[in-house]
Design a protein around this motif. Sequence first.
Motif, PDB file in Angstrom:
ATOM      1  N   VAL A  47      78.869  17.040 -10.051  1.00  0.00           N
ATOM      2  CA  VAL A  47      80.127  16.437 -10.366  1.00  0.00           C
ATOM      3  C   VAL A  47      80.714  16.738 -11.832  1.00  0.00           C
ATOM      4  N   THR A  48      79.987  16.856 -12.797  1.00  0.00           N
ATOM      5  CA  THR A  48      80.451  17.470 -14.086  1.00  0.00           C
ATOM      6  C   THR A  48      81.150  18.560 -13.797  1.00  0.00           C
ATOM      7  N   SER A  49      80.673  19.646 -12.930  1.00  0.00           N
ATOM      8  CA  SER A  49      81.132  20.718 -13.110  1.00  0.00           C
ATOM      9  C   SER A  49      82.728  20.668 -12.271  1.00  0.00           C
ATOM     10  N   MET A  50      82.795  19.869 -11.237  1.00  0.00           N
ATOM     11  CA  MET A  50      84.031  19.587 -10.533  1.00  0.00           C
ATOM     12  C   MET A  50      84.995  18.759 -11.656  1.00  0.00           C
ATOM     13  N   LYS A  51      84.487  17.775 -12.565  1.00  0.00           N
ATOM     14  CA  LYS A  51      85.621  17.253 -13.514  1.00  0.00           C
ATOM     15  C   LYS A  51      85.900  18.271 -14.254  1.00  0.00           C
ATOM     16  N   GLY A  52      85.211  19.370 -14.746  1.00  0.00           N
ATOM     17  CA  GLY A  52      85.817  20.408 -15.394  1.00  0.00           C
ATOM     18  C   GLY A  52      86.954  21.135 -14.632  1.00  0.00           C
ATOM     19  N   ASP A  53      86.507  21.472 -13.474  1.00  0.00           N
ATOM     20  CA  ASP A  53      87.408  22.307 -12.705  1.00  0.00           C
ATOM     21  C   ASP A  53      88.754  21.372 -12.423  1.00  0.00           C
ATOM     22  N   ILE A  54      88.616  19.960 -12.270  1.00  0.00           N
ATOM     23  CA  ILE A  54      89.817  19.182 -12.061  1.00  0.00           C
ATOM     24  C   ILE A  54      90.674  19.374 -13.208  1.00  0.00           C
ATOM     25  N   THR A  55      90.030  18.983 -14.514  1.00  0.00           N
ATOM     26  CA  THR A  55      90.785  19.051 -15.646  1.00  0.00           C
ATOM     27  C   THR A  55      91.458  20.263 -15.942  1.00  0.00           C
ATOM     28  N   MET A  56      90.740  21.576 -15.669  1.00  0.00           N
ATOM     29  CA  MET A  56      91.566  22.753 -16.099  1.00  0.00           C
ATOM     30  C   MET A  56      92.624  22.916 -14.984  1.00  0.00           C
TER      31      MET A  56
END
Length: 190
Positions: free
Chosen positions: A52-61
């Motif tokens: 989830v943390t990784s996906m949040k970063g991907d979404i932010t980018m």
Amino acid sequence: MQSRLLQLIGASTCILLAACQAQRQGSGDNRSQSAAKIRQLSDQVAQLQKDVTSMKGDITMSQMRLDANGVAYLTPGDNGFSIVNAGIGNLTVQLSDVVPYANGSKVVLKFGNPYSASISGLKATLDWGQTGPDGMPINAAETTKDFTFPQTLRAGMWTSVPVILEGVPPSRLGFVRVRNVSQAEIFLMN
């Protein structure tokens, strides 16, 4: 009859004790199985949290990439310009003439209008502040304000717009971000 009753009670007690012993041994197995299952579930939860943390970063980018045309990032001393989307198309913007003013800085934003129509009622959100040793903005300490500029951006020309940026003197001003640009009207030549 009493002895038969005692034998029956004794046999029942032995059977119950044997059943309890078997249940204790089985519950030990169940406990170890439960503990193993709990460890497995904890590991899965930890992995899901990482995902989830990784996906949040991907979404932010991804969001930053989508918004890249909508944001101009300017730094004092840059000679060039940035491009910002203004809804009707792209405008250029440049930061110049950074001087001390009261408790902050006075800067000039030069907007370039590459179109054959003049633009009035330009609005924008400006973020400004300091940068860290790595040159990245210190977003937690930035100031944000919405501006409406009275100047008309004449067709095919640069228009200088003076802006007061409160709270950060020129020596500490590290960046100005221009975003959410819109306009009230456009005027075509007759």
